[in-house]
Scaffold this motif. Sequence first.
Motif, PDB file in Angstrom:
ATOM      1  N   GLN A 120     -29.283   0.227  52.673  1.00 35.82           N
ATOM      2  CA  GLN A 120     -30.169  -0.147  53.776  1.00 35.82           C
ATOM      3  C   GLN A 120     -30.604  -1.605  53.725  1.00 35.82           C
ATOM      4  O   GLN A 120     -31.305  -2.066  54.620  1.00 35.82           O
ATOM      5  N   ASP A 121     -30.208  -2.316  52.673  1.00 39.32           N
ATOM      6  CA  ASP A 121     -30.585  -3.731  52.590  1.00 39.32           C
ATOM      7  C   ASP A 121     -29.351  -4.578  52.283  1.00 39.32           C
ATOM      8  O   ASP A 121     -28.278  -4.060  51.954  1.00 39.32           O
ATOM      9  N   ALA A 122     -29.519  -5.899  52.395  1.00 34.86           N
ATOM     10  CA  ALA A 122     -28.397  -6.823  52.222  1.00 34.86           C
ATOM     11  C   ALA A 122     -27.808  -6.738  50.819  1.00 34.86           C
ATOM     12  O   ALA A 122     -26.586  -6.802  50.636  1.00 34.86           O
ATOM     13  N   GLN A 123     -28.675  -6.587  49.821  1.00 36.04           N
ATOM     14  CA  GLN A 123     -28.186  -6.521  48.445  1.00 36.04           C
ATOM     15  C   GLN A 123     -27.290  -5.298  48.239  1.00 36.04           C
ATOM     16  O   GLN A 123     -26.219  -5.398  47.627  1.00 36.04           O
TER      17      GLN A 123
END
Length: 464
Positions: A236-239
């Motif tokens: 759910q996040d860029a990382q």
Amino acid sequence: MTDAVNAEIATLDNLATKAWYARIPTYLSLSGPGWLQGAMTLGGGSAVTSLTIGALFGYEFLWVQPVAMLIGCIMLFALSHQTLHTQKKPFESMKKHVNAPLAWGWAIAAFASSIIWGFAHYPLSAGMIEEIIVVSTGWSVDSENVFARDMYLLVLAIIVWAGCAYTAWKYGEQTGDNADAQTGKGNAVKVFETGIKLLSGLIIIAFAWVVISASLNGKINWSAVMAGYIPSSLPQDAQGVTVLMAALGSAVGINMTFIYGYTLLHKKWTPKHVELSRYDIGMGLVIPYIVVTSLISIAAAGAFFGSDMDIQGKLSPTQAGKMFMSAGLDEVTSRLIFAFGILGMAVGSLVMHMLCCGSAAAAMFKWPEGGLKYKLALLAPTPAVLGVFVWSSMGPYVVLPTSAICGFLLPIAYIGWAILHNKPSYLGKAMPRGLNRALFNLAMAVCIVTVIASVAYSTWVAMA
């Protein structure tokens, strides 16, 4: 064909009448090139990615690397089918039947990346040996004396290089066009492949030891582990997306794609060996890769995920070993056994880097494999031992361009193989037809799209 190859073909013909599971013991003894692929991909990059997936995301994304490997091996199945049926060297096939500049770019990228990634693997190998010595004897070089420690690491890196160079050189003595890979004095190819199988087994044992120890300490949630292999969520996040894309795009690297066809030819395998080659990839590459990366991720998830430890960015193996100890594992397991496992991964990858350089140079300059020039080309990664001095400073400057160039060429090379797989002038009667052709083309298309998406996203992140 030699008597040894004819005898092997007769064995395969006899096996063809047996059930698939009855073939496995013999296939295991005859296998080889797939294990070499496994040794190459199970390097420092796989270790760091596996640690990161487990430490940052727990068990949630255990499915990513198995899926990445299954996608990547589709193209290796295509390459083995093509190489074994045509008995043509992959570089020449790509140059003649697809595009000469693409073939040259593929070979140059494989050669260059095998040298560049050595700059990361020699410091890793030296660091793991240093860790083993510290834990085993208690002796270490004063870390505040930077020069003395750097020279100490250089000596350790040179020892690793000497072992790798000797192994690659002995392998190179029996890879010529007239060499018999099954018999002959020294039997270097068979001995090397057996050594890689043993090394792979020891790596699995090392990380299994770590996981079992963590489990006995109550740090592994096995129901969550099982659930982690079912793709039920996406980052759910860029990382998280970056880690997922890196895993999907790098399970099979460009230097792996180059050397594989040549290791098949070194074995003197024929069209009769096509089924064996598929089992070989499954037993030597897919299973070890999934098992090892899973064990590392599971151990990292159990020990680090959700803890109050400060984990930022990529987690290095040296940091991980000390953090395993802080998480409650004993010193032998957390630092010694773990270090041996990482060292085995790095050394296997370094030897394969040398073999890739030899085959790429021989292909580009039309040198006979097994000759002196070929064997000298095996030593092209030698300057990488200086990575103990320069990798920390040069890494950021070479990783991005190398990854970008190799990442850009990998899907193009895959497209080239897909073209070859559908070219009657190249494969003749061996070209798949009907439903088999449609299904395999669909599988290759999925593989190509996945790699392109990984490259596009990685490039976008780098430029952002």
